[in-house]
Design an enzyme around this catalytic site. Sequence first.
Site, mmCIF file in Angstrom:
data_model
loop_
_atom_site.group_PDB
_atom_site.id
_atom_site.type_symbol
_atom_site.label_atom_id
_atom_site.label_comp_id
_atom_site.label_asym_id
_atom_site.label_seq_id
_atom_site.Cartn_x
_atom_site.Cartn_y
_atom_site.Cartn_z
ATOM 1 N N ASP A 141 0.812 -1.219 0.000
ATOM 2 C CA ASP A 141 0.000 0.000 0.000
ATOM 3 C C ASP A 141 0.844 1.267 0.000
ATOM 4 O O ASP A 141 0.368 2.330 -0.397
ATOM 5 C CB ASP A 141 -0.911 0.033 1.232
ATOM 6 C CG ASP A 141 -1.882 -1.129 1.264
ATOM 7 O OD1 ASP A 141 -2.167 -1.686 0.191
ATOM 8 O OD2 ASP A 141 -2.348 -1.487 2.355
ATOM 9 N N HIS B 158 -0.661 -15.951 10.586
ATOM 10 C CA HIS B 158 0.626 -15.533 10.040
ATOM 11 C C HIS B 158 1.810 -16.044 10.853
ATOM 12 O O HIS B 158 2.902 -15.468 10.792
ATOM 13 C CB HIS B 158 0.677 -14.003 9.936
ATOM 14 C CG HIS B 158 0.311 -13.300 11.206
ATOM 15 N ND1 HIS B 158 -0.998 -13.133 11.608
ATOM 16 C CD2 HIS B 158 1.074 -12.746 12.173
ATOM 17 C CE1 HIS B 158 -1.023 -12.493 12.766
ATOM 18 N NE2 HIS B 158 0.220 -12.257 13.132
ATOM 19 N N ASP C 165 2.073 -16.805 14.389
ATOM 20 C CA ASP C 165 2.276 -16.602 15.826
ATOM 21 C C ASP C 165 1.117 -17.120 16.673
ATOM 22 O O ASP C 165 1.106 -16.953 17.892
ATOM 23 C CB ASP C 165 2.530 -15.126 16.137
ATOM 24 C CG ASP C 165 1.352 -14.224 15.770
ATOM 25 O OD1 ASP C 165 0.285 -14.751 15.393
ATOM 26 O OD2 ASP C 165 1.494 -12.988 15.858
ATOM 27 N N GLY D 217 9.067 -11.772 21.854
ATOM 28 C CA GLY D 217 8.967 -10.561 22.666
ATOM 29 C C GLY D 217 9.316 -9.313 21.878
ATOM 30 O O GLY D 217 10.351 -9.250 21.219
ATOM 31 N N GLU E 14 1.338 0.115 18.810
ATOM 32 C CA GLU E 14 1.891 -1.234 18.970
ATOM 33 C C GLU E 14 3.275 -1.204 19.604
ATOM 34 O O GLU E 14 3.615 -2.075 20.414
ATOM 35 C CB GLU E 14 1.943 -1.951 17.612
ATOM 36 C CG GLU E 14 0.589 -2.158 16.957
ATOM 37 C CD GLU E 14 -0.424 -2.844 17.859
ATOM 38 O OE1 GLU E 14 -0.023 -3.674 18.695
ATOM 39 O OE2 GLU E 14 -1.627 -2.538 17.729
#
Length: 662
Positions: free
Chosen positions: A134, A178, A180, A202, A404
């Site tokens: 994008d 994906h 995890d 982590g 995030e």
Amino acid sequence: MEARLVWGVLVGPLRVLCVLCCLLGHAIAAPSPIIKFPGDVSPKTDKELAVQYLNTFYGCPKESCNLFVLKDTLKKMQKFFGLPQTGDLDQNTIETMRKPRCGNPDVANYNFFPRKPKWDKNQITYRIIGYTPDLDPETVDDAFARALKVWSDVTPLRFSRIHDGEADIMINFGRWEHGDGYPFDGKDGLLAHAFAPGTGVGGDSHFDDDELWTLGEGQVVRVKYGNADGEYCKFPFLFNGREYSSCTDTGRSDGFLWCSTTYNFEKDGKYGFCPHEALFTMGGNGDGQPCKFPFRFQGTSYNSCTTEGRTDGYRWCGTTEDYDRDKKYGFCPETAMSTVGGNSEGAPCVFPFTFLGNKYESCTSAGRSDGKVWCATTTNYDDDRKWGFCPDQGYSLFLVAAHEFGHAMGLEHSQDPGALMAPIYTYTKNFRLSNDDIKGIQELYGPSPDADTDTGTGPTPTLGPVTPEICKQDIVFDGIAQIRGEIFFFKDRFIWRTVTPRDKPTGPLLVATFWPELPEKIDAVYEAPQEEKAVFFAGNEYWVYSASTLERGYPKPLTSLGLPPDVQQVDAAFNWSKNKKTYIFSGDKFWRYNEVKKKMDPGFPKLIADSWNAIPDNLDAVVDLQGGGHSYFFKGAYYLKLENQSLKSVKFGSIKSDWLGC
């Protein structure tokens, strides 16, 4: 390369094409039936949504989230978001659950946040493993760097990028499952998630590539060639008297999409070509060469980009005629009309296209019950059933990443709606880290040494904005209005809402959640009930909204409403039920606006003191509650209640006790 053609190729068929598009744009088709689109995700029922939401974010086990447990957990969720704690799936609760948000839980989840961890060092490395199509790579790099700087500006943390090996924070884009164990959910819904500091995953931060990633204000399109190589498209732009909100091939004989890099192409003449596989590819090993169509892959000939041979859904092409022989390829760039979701893996819209026998020259919501606009990615949807959603404002990669990375530093979600770490996404144009965010991160790592003023050196630290508390502070509201039956109280970038005065309103909520284009502070607001449109004033401009959609062409100057140029600010405005006229107040004067004729009534302005009994100058807000027979004038901590017919003042009271339930 053919793309370096002179601009003269635009002019030939230009006027014919524009006239044709205008005629087609005015064709009126009969309402289309609602259909099931292939590849579309069926919306969950309210109960299904609630069970999944409370399981994901509040730990309510799916198998035992019965009615009693659900009600109790629902109250916790409502408390977290400042909603009335009814335990019922009311409209406000469902609206909150359907908002786009972070995928991390709102209550402690030890997979994400075991024992409130933090990094045991101040030098943190990060690595960008993958990119979204994008945005161009430079824009992605910059967004992530700025997002990390949000936290390094207020702490001793320092971030450095590495390009190989294992970094503390590994950044990637993915779809659905994906790798995890925490899958994404397609377009909207969950935007991203991150893990707390630690070894292994982590700090790792993942972004859902089924979203449209932008900088928050629509697609970011960097042009190639033309006379503005490397600059960004300006949407909308004006060309031959018509505004374009996306790249277009109008006026070109070669079919290449182009855009203007300033608003007025006719005046400035600045343009470039929009990303397209016929111009160049990204990544891969084709050195940016354009796609070669047709190309051969595993014995099959392809005339367009494809996702065959890939499990990640990315579109690619061969950059020579035979991939099987040469093994040369690149990823197809997203164009300004690439689709999102649907079943076309991001293929661009094709106009005109046929749907249920009708031709469409632009994106449409026909056939859908949710109002979302879409397009076909072939010339005939009825035959091919290939489609996708048309681009919207998208999600700001910078803002989502900053949130995030807060998790990657050890922060959990905040109940403060004005905080960056609040779980729900809200676009903020002039972003500032809130006081709540600063306090949270500095509890973990301490303040930035650059802001240390103990020795008298360095800059003075500035606290972020604080979310107001209406019952604990003496708040002077910027505006008060009844909109779609609810009473809204505005203060800076926050609102509170209620249906009934005296009941404690819900909030604070962010203004941008409802009206995203507004500035951080308004001066006045009212609803024009005849059209059910909300009108906002800030400085010498005003905005008009239908529900949460800004009307085209706004904001406009106050002068276009009929106010004189010396009026630089509106204090208050309201539509009076007595005569259906709108009254606009500024200083010691007021004007009367005719909503039907769309102009000011003659004989104005007049002095407030000459026409309104006991009403002071420099008002804060005015509201006429529907069907109540009274108007309310607000200033400071108090209000005056007037009887509409007689204009007699019938009450002088406290805003806190009579309107806020304090």
